[in-house]
Design a protein around this motif. Structure first.
Motif, PDB file in Angstrom:
ATOM      1  N   GLY A  11       0.522  -1.068   0.152  1.00  0.00           N
ATOM      2  CA  GLY A  11      -0.246  -0.298  -0.028  1.00  0.00           C
ATOM      3  C   GLY A  11       0.930   1.348   0.056  1.00  0.00           C
ATOM      4  O   GLY A  11       2.092   1.296   0.399  1.00  0.00           O
ATOM      5  N   PRO A  12       0.077   2.187  -0.058  1.00  0.00           N
ATOM      6  CA  PRO A  12       1.124   3.391  -0.122  1.00  0.00           C
ATOM      7  C   PRO A  12       1.565   3.969   0.998  1.00  0.00           C
ATOM      8  O   PRO A  12       1.017   3.930   2.044  1.00  0.00           O
ATOM      9  N   HIS A  13       3.664   4.193   0.659  1.00  0.00           N
ATOM     10  CA  HIS A  13       3.566   4.421   1.737  1.00  0.00           C
ATOM     11  C   HIS A  13       5.057   4.574   1.859  1.00  0.00           C
ATOM     12  O   HIS A  13       5.741   4.470   0.123  1.00  0.00           O
ATOM     13  N   LEU A  14       6.544   4.541   2.470  1.00  0.00           N
ATOM     14  CA  LEU A  14       7.672   5.214   1.903  1.00  0.00           C
ATOM     15  C   LEU A  14       8.496   4.633   2.913  1.00  0.00           C
ATOM     16  O   LEU A  14       8.686   4.590   4.149  1.00  0.00           O
ATOM     17  N   HIS A  15       9.276   4.158   1.943  1.00  0.00           N
ATOM     18  CA  HIS A  15      10.384   3.044   2.885  1.00  0.00           C
ATOM     19  C   HIS A  15      12.170   3.820   3.557  1.00  0.00           C
ATOM     20  O   HIS A  15      12.317   4.625   2.145  1.00  0.00           O
ATOM     21  N   PHE A  16      12.160   4.325   4.160  1.00  0.00           N
ATOM     22  CA  PHE A  16      13.571   5.594   4.817  1.00  0.00           C
ATOM     23  C   PHE A  16      14.087   4.713   5.577  1.00  0.00           C
ATOM     24  O   PHE A  16      14.210   4.029   6.524  1.00  0.00           O
ATOM     25  N   GLN A  17      15.307   4.596   4.859  1.00  0.00           N
ATOM     26  CA  GLN A  17      16.713   4.276   5.059  1.00  0.00           C
ATOM     27  C   GLN A  17      17.556   4.734   5.493  1.00  0.00           C
ATOM     28  O   GLN A  17      18.553   5.474   4.560  1.00  0.00           O
ATOM     29  N   ILE A  18      18.280   4.356   6.424  1.00  0.00           N
ATOM     30  CA  ILE A  18      19.594   4.833   6.544  1.00  0.00           C
ATOM     31  C   ILE A  18      20.720   4.221   6.562  1.00  0.00           C
ATOM     32  O   ILE A  18      21.048   3.222   6.786  1.00  0.00           O
ATOM     33  N   MET A  19      22.423   4.603   5.936  1.00  0.00           N
ATOM     34  CA  MET A  19      22.991   3.317   5.716  1.00  0.00           C
ATOM     35  C   MET A  19      24.540   4.063   5.952  1.00  0.00           C
ATOM     36  O   MET A  19      24.746   5.403   5.718  1.00  0.00           O
ATOM     37  N   GLN A  20      25.697   3.828   6.899  1.00  0.00           N
ATOM     38  CA  GLN A  20      26.530   4.356   6.862  1.00  0.00           C
ATOM     39  C   GLN A  20      27.316   3.213   7.036  1.00  0.00           C
ATOM     40  O   GLN A  20      27.958   2.034   7.104  1.00  0.00           O
ATOM     41  N   LYS A  21      28.290   3.664   5.415  1.00  0.00           N
ATOM     42  CA  LYS A  21      29.198   3.248   5.248  1.00  0.00           C
ATOM     43  C   LYS A  21      29.034   1.451   4.208  1.00  0.00           C
ATOM     44  O   LYS A  21      29.555   0.768   4.409  1.00  0.00           O
ATOM     45  N   ASN A  22      27.680   1.771   3.898  1.00  0.00           N
ATOM     46  CA  ASN A  22      27.253   0.830   3.147  1.00  0.00           C
ATOM     47  C   ASN A  22      25.793  -0.143   4.040  1.00  0.00           C
ATOM     48  O   ASN A  22      25.633  -0.881   3.539  1.00  0.00           O
ATOM     49  N   GLU A  23      26.477   0.496   5.946  1.00  0.00           N
ATOM     50  CA  GLU A  23      26.011  -0.948   5.946  1.00  0.00           C
ATOM     51  C   GLU A  23      24.320   0.289   6.685  1.00  0.00           C
ATOM     52  O   GLU A  23      24.681   1.068   7.257  1.00  0.00           O
TER      53      GLU A  23
END
Length: 337
Positions: free
Chosen positions: A311-323
């Motif tokens: 359904g409508p949503h945002l998957h928000f993700q943070i990576m630090q040095k590709n992790e």
């Protein structure tokens, strides 16, 4: 032979009827010599008076010459003093104008710092304390002992030199004050530069909320996969919202990748300072292009349900040095409805 007797002049003095008569005999030579002697005597007196007058005139001329020289020297000293004072006044005026410009610069710097603190004060810790600058209190005063040109005149060269020294001392005071203002300006400039550098670091830190909605449907960590029902690792936050809602960049950065993936849907990846990246997935539309430089809060796309989505949503993700790391500690405001 008979001697010839020279003729003589006789003078008879009658003193009265009852008195005897006096008769004097004067030679002809004496009659003519006496007036001549008188004339010579008078002439000598006149010549003596003329010599004395000439001597006194020379003395007076020498005195007047000496007075003229003294007067000319006094006038020359006063003219030099006046020229020196004029030069000092010009220098003081230039210094006063420079100080006014410095004070205006300080006020401008202070205003910038106040605006900066107003915008970022809640996010920064500062050890620099600023004292407000009141232009009306920062004035340059010439000593009250300095005479005005309209009510006082120089009495002698010594007094003129005193005025010159006074003007020079006033110039030194202005120079010291100007150096102090320059030091304050350098300090404020450095403080502003440090604050701006800190602001850059803060704005590059992905702590801004990427959507209008603050409602989380899935958190960071292990969860039951909605498609397979198995436990799986969820590398970000799912934030629900309305289809077509704007998506905002969480921080300043550079768009490093955009595209479409069957699992991620339409996505955007932004690089930030310190090796951090933020990712925005399942978008309806991508409005940023690869290579774009974006700022915190800038619109980069629209919320959607593309790719592997329920359904409508945002998957928000943070990576630090590709992790992948938990985005919650990065966000400055969290509200779960």
């Amino acid at each position: 032979m008979k001697r010839v007797q020279k003729p003589k002049w006789s003078f008879v003095v009658l003193r009265g009827a009852d008195k005897t008569v006096k008769q004097f005999h004067v030679s002809k030579r004496s009659v003519f010599a006496a007036p001549t002697a008188v004339v010579i005597a008078v002439t000598g007196c006149i010549a003596g008076l003329q010599i004395k007058s000439a001597y006194e005139m020379n003395q007076l001329e020498e005195q007047m010459s000496q007075q003229d020289e003294l007067f000319a020297q006094t006038v020359s000293d006063k003219n030099e003093a006046i020229v020196s004072l004029q030069q000092e006044i010009i220098v003081l005026s230039e210094q006063a104008n420079e100080m006014k410009e410095k004070i205006d610069d300080l006020q401008e710097l202070e205003l910038k710092l106040k605006q900066f603190i107003a915008n970022y004060g809640s996010k920064l810790e500062t050890s620099t304390y600023l004292t407000p600058i009141d232009k009306s209190e920062t004035t340059v005063k010439i000593l009250s002992d300095t005479p005005s040109s309209g009510n006082r005149s120089f009495n002698d060269s010594k007094q003129s030199k005193q005025f010159v020294l006074l003007a020079q001392e006033t110039g030194l005071h202005l120079a010291d004050l100007q150096r102090m203002v320059e030091t304050m300006e350098d300090s404020l400039t450095l403080t502003l530069q440090l604050a701006q550098a800190t602001r850059v670091s803060v704005d590059a830190y992905p702590s801004g909320w990427p959507t209008r909605s603050k409602m989380l449907t899935s958190g960071f960590g292990y969860r039951r996969d909605p498609f397979t029902g198995r436990t799986a690792f969820h590398a970000g936050l799912d934030i629900t919202g309305k289809l077509g809602d704007p998506i905002f960049s969480a921080a300043d950065g550079t768009v490093s990748d955009t595209g479409f993936n069957n699992s991620l849907g339409k996505y955007i990846i932004i690089d930030h300072l310190g090796g951090l990246q933020s990712a925005y997935m399942h978008l309806k539309e991508i409005e940023a292009k690869e290579g774009d430089i974006v700022v915190r809060g800038e619109k980069i796309g629209l919320l959607g349900s593309s790719g592997r989505s329920t359904g409508p949503h945002l998957h928000f993700q943070i990576m630090q040095k590709n992790e992948p790391v938990n985005p919650l500690p990065f966000l400055s405001l969290i509200k779960e409805d």
